[in-house]
Scaffold this motif. Structure first.
Motif, short mmCIF file in Angstrom:
data_model
loop_
_atom_site.label_atom_id
_atom_site.label_comp_id
_atom_site.label_asym_id
_atom_site.label_seq_id
_atom_site.Cartn_x
_atom_site.Cartn_y
_atom_site.Cartn_z
N THR A 25 25.22 22.08 -32.49
CA THR A 25 26.63 22.36 -32.80
C THR A 25 27.28 23.19 -31.71
OG1 THR A 25 26.19 22.24 -35.18
CG2 THR A 25 28.17 23.43 -34.49
N ILE A 26 26.57 24.20 -31.22
CA ILE A 26 27.10 25.04 -30.15
C ILE A 26 27.31 24.23 -28.88
CG2 ILE A 26 26.56 26.98 -28.61
CD1 ILE A 26 25.08 28.26 -31.01
N MET A 27 26.34 23.37 -28.56
CA MET A 27 26.47 22.55 -27.35
C MET A 27 27.59 21.52 -27.48
SD MET A 27 22.58 22.04 -25.91
CE MET A 27 21.71 21.91 -27.45
N ALA A 28 27.79 20.99 -28.68
CA ALA A 28 28.90 20.06 -28.89
C ALA A 28 30.23 20.76 -28.65
CB ALA A 28 28.84 19.49 -30.31
N LEU A 29 30.34 22.01 -29.10
CA LEU A 29 31.55 22.79 -28.88
C LEU A 29 31.76 23.04 -27.39
CD1 LEU A 29 33.92 24.36 -30.08
CD2 LEU A 29 32.41 26.35 -30.27
N MET A 30 30.69 23.33 -26.67
CA MET A 30 30.79 23.54 -25.22
C MET A 30 31.25 22.28 -24.51
SD MET A 30 27.29 25.76 -24.67
CE MET A 30 27.42 25.80 -22.88
N ILE A 31 30.76 21.13 -24.95
CA ILE A 31 31.11 19.86 -24.30
C ILE A 31 32.60 19.56 -24.48
CG2 ILE A 31 30.86 17.34 -24.49
CD1 ILE A 31 27.89 17.80 -24.94
N ILE A 32 33.10 19.68 -25.70
CA ILE A 32 34.51 19.34 -25.92
C ILE A 32 35.44 20.37 -25.29
CG2 ILE A 32 34.02 18.01 -27.99
CD1 ILE A 32 35.00 20.32 -29.67
N THR A 33 35.01 21.62 -25.23
CA THR A 33 35.81 22.65 -24.57
C THR A 33 35.90 22.37 -23.07
OG1 THR A 33 35.15 24.32 -26.21
CG2 THR A 33 36.07 25.12 -24.13
N ALA A 34 34.75 22.06 -22.46
CA ALA A 34 34.74 21.75 -21.03
C ALA A 34 35.53 20.48 -20.74
CB ALA A 34 33.30 21.61 -20.54
N GLN A 35 35.43 19.49 -21.63
CA GLN A 35 36.19 18.26 -21.44
C GLN A 35 37.70 18.55 -21.46
OE1 GLN A 35 36.08 15.32 -24.60
NE2 GLN A 35 36.19 13.64 -23.14
N TRP A 36 38.12 19.40 -22.39
CA TRP A 36 39.54 19.78 -22.48
C TRP A 36 39.98 20.49 -21.20
CZ3 TRP A 36 41.71 24.80 -22.71
CH2 TRP A 36 43.08 24.81 -22.97
N LEU A 37 39.13 21.38 -20.68
CA LEU A 37 39.48 22.11 -19.45
C LEU A 37 39.56 21.15 -18.26
CD1 LEU A 37 37.29 25.32 -19.92
CD2 LEU A 37 39.79 25.20 -19.94
N MET A 38 38.64 20.20 -18.18
CA MET A 38 38.67 19.23 -17.09
C MET A 38 39.95 18.40 -17.14
SD MET A 38 34.78 17.74 -16.90
CE MET A 38 33.39 18.80 -16.50
N GLU A 39 40.33 17.98 -18.33
CA GLU A 39 41.55 17.20 -18.48
C GLU A 39 42.78 18.02 -18.12
OE1 GLU A 39 39.89 14.30 -22.09
OE2 GLU A 39 41.27 15.95 -22.52
N LYS A 40 42.78 19.28 -18.55
CA LYS A 40 43.93 20.15 -18.27
C LYS A 40 44.08 20.41 -16.78
CE LYS A 40 45.96 24.60 -19.59
NZ LYS A 40 45.77 25.87 -20.36
N ASN A 41 42.94 20.50 -16.07
CA ASN A 41 42.99 20.78 -14.64
C ASN A 41 42.88 19.52 -13.79
OD1 ASN A 41 42.89 23.92 -14.31
ND2 ASN A 41 41.40 23.47 -15.93
N HIS A 42 43.08 18.38 -14.43
CA HIS A 42 43.13 17.08 -13.74
C HIS A 42 41.84 16.73 -13.01
CE1 HIS A 42 47.38 17.25 -14.72
NE2 HIS A 42 47.48 18.39 -14.09
N LEU A 43 40.71 17.19 -13.56
CA LEU A 43 39.42 16.81 -13.00
C LEU A 43 38.94 15.49 -13.57
CD1 LEU A 43 37.51 20.22 -12.87
CD2 LEU A 43 38.49 18.94 -10.98
N LYS A 44 39.55 15.07 -14.67
CA LYS A 44 39.27 13.75 -15.23
C LYS A 44 40.47 13.32 -16.06
CE LYS A 44 36.19 12.88 -18.31
NZ LYS A 44 36.95 11.96 -19.19
N PRO A 45 40.67 11.98 -16.22
CA PRO A 45 41.80 11.51 -17.02
C PRO A 45 41.68 11.96 -18.47
CG PRO A 45 40.85 9.74 -15.71
CD PRO A 45 39.92 10.89 -15.61
N LYS A 46 42.82 12.17 -19.11
CA LYS A 46 42.83 12.59 -20.51
C LYS A 46 42.35 11.44 -21.39
CE LYS A 46 45.65 14.77 -24.06
NZ LYS A 46 46.98 15.32 -24.43
N ASN A 47 41.50 11.78 -22.36
CA ASN A 47 41.00 10.78 -23.29
C ASN A 47 42.05 10.51 -24.36
OD1 ASN A 47 39.01 9.12 -24.67
ND2 ASN A 47 38.85 10.78 -26.15
N GLU A 48 42.62 9.31 -24.34
CA GLU A 48 43.61 8.92 -25.33
C GLU A 48 42.88 8.30 -26.52
OE1 GLU A 48 46.67 9.68 -25.20
OE2 GLU A 48 46.79 10.35 -23.11
N TYR A 49 43.01 8.95 -27.67
CA TYR A 49 42.26 8.50 -28.85
C TYR A 49 43.16 7.68 -29.77
CZ TYR A 49 40.11 8.77 -33.47
OH TYR A 49 39.60 8.46 -34.71
#
Length: 308
Positions: free
Chosen positions: A132-156
Motif C-alpha cells: 500500500t505504501i509503495m502504491a502511494l509512492m508510485i502514484i505520487t511520483a507519477q503525478w509529479l512527473m506529469e506535473k513537471n512534464h517528464l511524461k505525458p498525463k494519463n487521461e483516464y
C-alpha cells in the motif's frame, strides 16, 4: 521536444524506476522483513513511469485501491483459508477479475499482487502494508512527473464494459487456468505458472492487446528477465555475498537496456526479474526454464482460445 531531450527524459524515468527497486530491497534487507519485497513494483513503475502511455485503463485513485485490496486479499487467503494451494490461487484469480470488472479498469498486475503471498505462504501484515505504501509512492511520483512534464498525463476514461462478456471472459480464464495448473501444482512446480506469467496470460487473453502480435518477443523478454535475476542472485549474492540491492539494481539496468534494444516495454518482465530475489535458492537454477515453458504455453493458449 528534440530527440536528445526525449532520450534524457526516458533515462531519468529508468533511473527513478531502478531507485524504487533499490530502496524497496534495501529496506527489506535492513529490516529483515522479506515480505517488503514486492516484485510487481517493477512492473508498476514500468507502466506508470517509464511507458509514454500507461498501458492500463486506470486512474491513480483506483490504482491505489486495487493494488492495496488485492495484496490484502491474497494475504488474508493465506492466513485464514487453509485449503489446497490451487484453490487459494484460483480464488485470488477470480477475486481480481471481479474487482477489475466492477471498477471498469484493466490494471491486471494486481493479479500478481494477490497471488504472490499465496505462493510464498505470506501471512504477515507487513506485506499489504508495504504494498500500500509503495502504491502511494508510485502514484505520487507519477503525478509529479506529469506535473513537471517528464511524461505525458494519463487521461483516464473508464472502460465501457459489457458485464455479461466480462463475466464469461473471466470465467473462461479461470477454468482454463485451473486446468493448466493441475499438473504443475500436483508436482509442486508452481513457478511454471509464476504470478507474472498469470498476468501475461490475462494480457494475451485480451484480443485488442498489441502484445498479441509479439508472442516470441514476450517469451524471450520473460525468459531473459528471469535468467538475469537468477544469475545475478546466484553469482553476486550467494557466491560473492553482495547485497540483494546490488543484484536488483544491476538486473533492472539489464532489463531497461533490453527494452530499448527490442523497442518493447512489457511490465510483467519487470516483475519476473525480481522474483528470484525472494525465492529459495533451490528454485534459481530451474526458474528460467520454467518461465520459458510456462510463458510459451500460456501465451499460445490465450491466443488460441481468446479471439474476437
Amino acid at each position: 521536444m528534440n530527440v536528445e531531450i526525449l532520450k534524457r527524459i526516458r533515462i531519468e524515468r529508468y533511473i527513478f524506476a531502478g531507485l524504487m527497486a533499490f530502496v524497496m530491497i534495501l529496506i527489506a534487507e535492513l529490516s529483515g522483513e522479506r515480505e517488503i519485497i514486492f516484485p510487481e513494483i517493477c512492473a508498476l513503475t514500468i507502466g506508470a513511469w517509464i511507458s509514454e502511455q500507461q498501458p492500463w485503463i486506470c486512474n491513480k485513485r483506483k490504482m491505489f485501491f486495487l493494488v492495496s485490496i488485492a495484496s490484502l486479499f491474497g494475504m488474508l487467503v493465506t492466513r485464514y483459508l487453509p485449503i489446497p494451494l490451487i484453490f487459494q490461487t484460483c480464488l485470488c484469480f477470480a477475486f481480481t477479475g471481479f474487482i477489475l470488472t466492477i471498477t471498469r479498469t484493466t490494471l491486471i498486475p494486481i493479479i500478481s499482487a494477490c497471488i504472490l503471498p499465496v505462493y510464498l505462504g505470506t501471512k504477515s501484515w507487513v506485506y499489504p502494508i508495504s504494498v500500500t505504501i509503495m502504491a502511494l509512492m508510485i502514484i505520487t511520483a507519477q503525478w509529479l512527473m506529469e506535473k513537471n512534464h517528464l511524461k505525458p498525463k494519463n487521461e483516464y476514461i473508464p472502460c465501457e464494459f459489457d458485464y455479461k462478456y466480462q463475466i464469461i471472459k473471466w470465467s473462461k480464464l479461470l477454468v482454463v487456468f485451473a486446468i493448466l495448473a493441475l499438473i504443475p501444482f500436483e508436482n509442486h512446480q508452481i513457478y511454471f505458472l509464476a504470478p507474472p506469467l498469470i498476468v501475461t496470460f490475462a494480457e494475451f487473453a485480451n484480443p485488442k492487446s498489441p502484445m498479441r502480435n509479439k508472442p516470441f518477443h514476450i517469451i524471450g523478454l520473460m525468459t531473459l528477465a528471469s535468467a538475469t535475476g537468477c544469475m545475478l542472485r546466484e553469482v553476486l549474492n550467494l557466491y560473492l555475498h553482495f547485497p540483494l540491492t546490488i543484484c536488483a539494481t544491476l538486473a533492472c539496468c539489464v532489463l531497461f537496456v533490453t527494452f530499448d534494444k527490442v523497442k518493447t516495454l512489457f511490465p510483467p518482465a519487470g516483475a519476473i526479474l525480481l522474483i528470484p530475489m525472494i525465492l529459495k535458492t533451490q528454485y534459481l537454477m530451474t526458474l528460467p526454464f520454467e518461465v520459458c515453458i510456462g510463458a510459451t504455453v500460456l501465451i499460445f493458449t490465450a491466443k488460441l482460445l481468446f479471439r474476437d
